[in-house]
Design a protein around this motif. Structure first.
Motif, short mmCIF file in Angstrom:
data_model
loop_
_atom_site.label_atom_id
_atom_site.label_comp_id
_atom_site.label_asym_id
_atom_site.label_seq_id
_atom_site.Cartn_x
_atom_site.Cartn_y
_atom_site.Cartn_z
N ALA A 77 61.16 -0.80 -6.88
CA ALA A 77 62.16 -1.45 -8.15
C ALA A 77 61.88 -2.84 -8.30
O ALA A 77 61.66 -3.36 -9.45
CB ALA A 77 63.65 -0.99 -7.60
N HIS A 78 61.75 -3.60 -7.26
CA HIS A 78 61.70 -4.95 -7.44
C HIS A 78 60.44 -5.50 -8.10
O HIS A 78 60.14 -6.43 -8.63
CB HIS A 78 61.90 -5.67 -5.81
CG HIS A 78 60.38 -5.35 -5.11
ND1 HIS A 78 60.07 -4.26 -4.54
CD2 HIS A 78 59.60 -6.39 -4.77
CE1 HIS A 78 59.12 -4.38 -3.64
NE2 HIS A 78 58.57 -5.52 -4.04
N VAL A 79 59.40 -4.39 -7.87
CA VAL A 79 58.13 -4.85 -8.56
C VAL A 79 58.25 -4.87 -9.99
O VAL A 79 57.75 -5.67 -10.76
CB VAL A 79 56.99 -3.83 -8.13
CG1 VAL A 79 55.71 -3.96 -8.94
CG2 VAL A 79 56.77 -3.89 -6.48
N VAL A 80 58.94 -3.82 -10.67
CA VAL A 80 59.11 -3.63 -12.25
C VAL A 80 59.93 -4.93 -12.46
O VAL A 80 59.71 -5.64 -13.55
CB VAL A 80 60.19 -2.39 -12.38
CG1 VAL A 80 60.45 -2.33 -13.83
CG2 VAL A 80 59.33 -1.31 -12.14
N ASP A 102 47.51 -9.81 -4.89
CA ASP A 102 48.12 -10.88 -3.58
C ASP A 102 48.97 -10.14 -2.50
O ASP A 102 48.99 -10.23 -1.37
CB ASP A 102 48.39 -12.09 -4.03
CG ASP A 102 47.21 -12.81 -4.73
OD1 ASP A 102 46.03 -12.65 -4.60
OD2 ASP A 102 47.35 -13.87 -5.63
N ASN A 103 49.91 -9.61 -3.40
CA ASN A 103 50.98 -8.86 -2.60
C ASN A 103 50.58 -7.55 -2.03
O ASN A 103 51.56 -6.79 -1.73
CB ASN A 103 52.24 -9.11 -3.53
CG ASN A 103 52.86 -10.39 -3.57
OD1 ASN A 103 53.63 -10.87 -2.38
ND2 ASN A 103 52.47 -11.13 -4.46
N GLU A 104 49.53 -6.97 -2.32
CA GLU A 104 48.96 -5.51 -2.06
C GLU A 104 50.15 -4.66 -2.38
O GLU A 104 50.54 -3.55 -1.63
CB GLU A 104 48.64 -5.73 -0.22
CG GLU A 104 47.69 -6.48 0.12
CD GLU A 104 47.33 -6.40 1.63
OE1 GLU A 104 48.15 -5.72 2.16
OE2 GLU A 104 46.28 -6.91 1.99
N TRP A 129 42.47 -0.57 -4.80
CA TRP A 129 43.91 0.07 -4.54
C TRP A 129 44.95 -0.68 -5.28
O TRP A 129 46.20 -0.37 -5.67
CB TRP A 129 44.29 0.41 -3.16
CG TRP A 129 43.74 1.49 -2.41
CD1 TRP A 129 42.88 2.44 -3.23
CD2 TRP A 129 43.37 1.95 -1.19
NE1 TRP A 129 42.16 3.35 -2.54
CE2 TRP A 129 42.54 3.01 -1.11
CE3 TRP A 129 43.89 1.29 0.19
CZ2 TRP A 129 42.42 3.48 0.27
CZ3 TRP A 129 43.49 1.96 1.29
CH2 TRP A 129 42.70 2.97 1.36
N TYR A 130 44.67 -2.06 -5.45
CA TYR A 130 45.64 -3.08 -5.78
C TYR A 130 45.49 -3.45 -7.20
O TYR A 130 45.86 -4.60 -7.41
CB TYR A 130 45.99 -4.07 -4.74
CG TYR A 130 45.99 -3.70 -3.25
CD1 TYR A 130 47.13 -2.81 -3.06
CD2 TYR A 130 45.04 -3.71 -2.42
CE1 TYR A 130 47.20 -2.47 -1.72
CE2 TYR A 130 45.35 -3.54 -1.30
CZ TYR A 130 46.31 -2.38 -0.79
OH TYR A 130 46.34 -2.12 0.70
N ASN A 131 44.49 -2.94 -7.82
CA ASN A 131 43.77 -3.37 -9.25
C ASN A 131 44.81 -2.59 -10.23
O ASN A 131 44.22 -1.61 -10.67
CB ASN A 131 42.41 -3.33 -9.41
CG ASN A 131 41.62 -4.24 -8.36
OD1 ASN A 131 42.04 -5.08 -7.93
ND2 ASN A 131 40.26 -4.02 -8.10
N TRP A 132 45.68 -3.25 -10.76
CA TRP A 132 46.25 -2.50 -11.71
C TRP A 132 45.62 -2.95 -13.17
O TRP A 132 45.71 -3.88 -13.97
CB TRP A 132 47.75 -3.51 -11.64
CG TRP A 132 48.79 -2.83 -10.83
CD1 TRP A 132 48.52 -3.08 -9.49
CD2 TRP A 132 49.89 -2.29 -10.89
NE1 TRP A 132 49.54 -2.53 -8.73
CE2 TRP A 132 50.25 -1.88 -9.52
CE3 TRP A 132 50.59 -1.59 -11.85
CZ2 TRP A 132 51.68 -1.54 -9.10
CZ3 TRP A 132 51.81 -1.06 -11.74
CH2 TRP A 132 52.41 -0.91 -10.26
#
Length: 452
Positions: A77-80, A102-104, A129-132
């Motif tokens: 939720a905090h990511v959104v 950077d925050n994986e 895995w962390y490339n949005w």
């Protein structure tokens, strides 16, 4: 190739397959009927606000006690919230992606795989895995579910024979407000939609301009372009009319409408302080005046648009009559096919343009009748800020809807700037217009710019 179906008694090696086509027709009918029943059940669930696809939006979890209710996901939720906060602050999409990397923060697909073991696409490599992707972030930024609402019936299957889906238009979707806890407030969400709609792009120095998407030419209505270079001093940054800048590629001529960024910033800040101060000191008077002015402005706009619509429809009727006459002359042999094609070629393009314009005007008139000034929201926005001492991307785009830059009047050495505020349009406090005097090297004299 030999085909054998034991249950149906089919063997292509024998010649007793007369009923196979009929059996295939019944099977087809059965599959179609089953598809209709399943679709009807899902449609009924969607109309009642029940979840059909079984997957919660990123940032939410399905309530274990009620599968039709969403609860915030403590892990995501905090990511959104951070994605929305960075976007409305003016950060570029690549900066948001860098923060996630950077925050994986695992991508939506990788998180789904780790939780359920299923994936829609092949898993990425370890370092991805962390490339949005951009599309995932834009999908998050446009989802109304983060406001606490439920929207069902957003897509539909083309056919029971195909797995392809298409998006339903807004009017065919079902909207249920305030069904779960929101992650984003209305102001933040609307500011994000406003930025998406204006299609910002970075300047040559790789940053989003303060007034990006807000500046328009006061005469031709075209967007204003930032004029700056990587090594240009900040005091020389300016804006010019996009039509003038692209005059070699289009037929519409316009003048420069040149204005320095420093002058515009000074004017906008002073006018914003004037408006916010007036609203705080005379709140009730402002609400009454703004409501009255809004009604007059809407009526004036509607009158102009209806006149233009009537004119376009009359011209369309004239073109239809001309087409019929030319067709009759061609059919009777008075016009050759070459002459008919030559005479109608110009009218075809005009008819297409008129058809588009009539549709646009009809939509604008429908929207104008439903739209009115939301004065209370503007007042709430003013209360949110104690004092504005400098312009930031966030407060500029929260308060201002658009700014019109008019050409310099060389007889009086004055330039008019029109500032339209969000929800209320232009604000007249009865005071003297905000002014700024600066030296304009091209004419060798001081120029007075004033905002209204």
């Amino acid at each position: 190739m030999r085909y054998i179906a034991i249950n149906d008694g089919v063997d292509t090696a024998r010649e007793d397959n007369e009923f196979t086509p009929l059996r295939n027709w019944f099977n087809e009918f059965y599959a179609r009927d089953t598809s209709k029943k399943i679709r009807a059940v899902k449609q009924a669930k969607a109309q009642k606000g029940e979840r059909v696809n079984g997957e919660a939006p990123y940032g939410y979890l399905i309530d274990p006690d009620n599968r039709n209710h969403l609860i915030p996901d403590p892990e995501t939720a905090h990511v959104v919230k951070q994605i929305f906060a960075m976007y409305v602050r003016g950060d570029r999409m690549c900066e948001i992606q860098n923060w996630l990397r950077d925050n994986e923060i695992l991508t939506v697909g990788e998180l789904r795989y780790r939780r359920t073991g299923s994936n829609r696409h092949p898993r990425p490599q370890l370092n991805a895995w962390y490339n949005w992707p951009d599309k995932t972030l834009y999908d998050i930024l446009t989802r109304k579910e983060y406001l606490g609402h439920t929207i069902t019936g957003k897509t539909y299957k083309v056919s029971y024979k195909s797995k392809k889906t298409k998006k339903n238009p807004e009017e065919k979707r079902y909207f249920f407000p305030n069904t779960h806890e929101p992650l984003i407030d209305e102001e933040t969400f609307e500011l994000a939609q406003k930025r998406i709609a204006t299609r910002h792009r970075p300047t040559k120095v790789d940053e989003i301009d303060l007034f990006s998407g807000l500046l328009f030419c006061g005469d031709c209505g075209y967007k204003m372009y930032a004029v700056r270079g990587a090594g240009t001093l900040e005091r020389k940054h300016a804006y010019t009319c996009g039509n003038y800048r692209n005059r070699a590629r289009n037929d519409m001529l316009c003048t420069t409408h040149y204005i320095r960024k420093s002058v515009l910033k000074e004017l906008v800040l002073a006018d914003l302080q004037r408006v916010t101060s007036y609203v705080k000191e005379h709140e009730q008077e402002f609400i009454e005046t703004a409501n009255e002015c809004s009604a007059k402005a809407v009526q004036k706009t509607l009158t102009q648009q209806r006149k233009e619509l009537d004119k376009a429809q009359n011209r369309m009727n004239e073109l239809n009559i001309l087409f019929r006459k030319l067709y009759e002359d061609n059919a009777l042999g008075k016009l050759s096919d070459e002459q008919f094609a030559f005479l109608t070629s110009g009218y075809d393009e005009e008819k297409k343009t008129l058809t588009r314009r009539i549709a646009e005007l009809s939509q604008e008139i429908d929207n104008a009748t439903e739209r009115s000034a939301d004065v209370k929201r503007f007042v709430a926005l003013v209360r949110k800020y104690t004092a504005i001492t400098e312009l930031t991307y966030e407060n500029v785009h929260e308060f201002i809807d658009r700014i019109l830059i008019h050409e310099l009047d060389k007889e009086t050495n004055t330039r008019k700037i029109e500032i339209f505020y969000s929800f209320v349009g232009r604000v007249d406090t009865g005071d003297k217009p905000t002014e700024s005097i600066s030296y304009f090297r091209q004419i060798g004299a001081d120029v007075k710019s004033y905002a209204i």
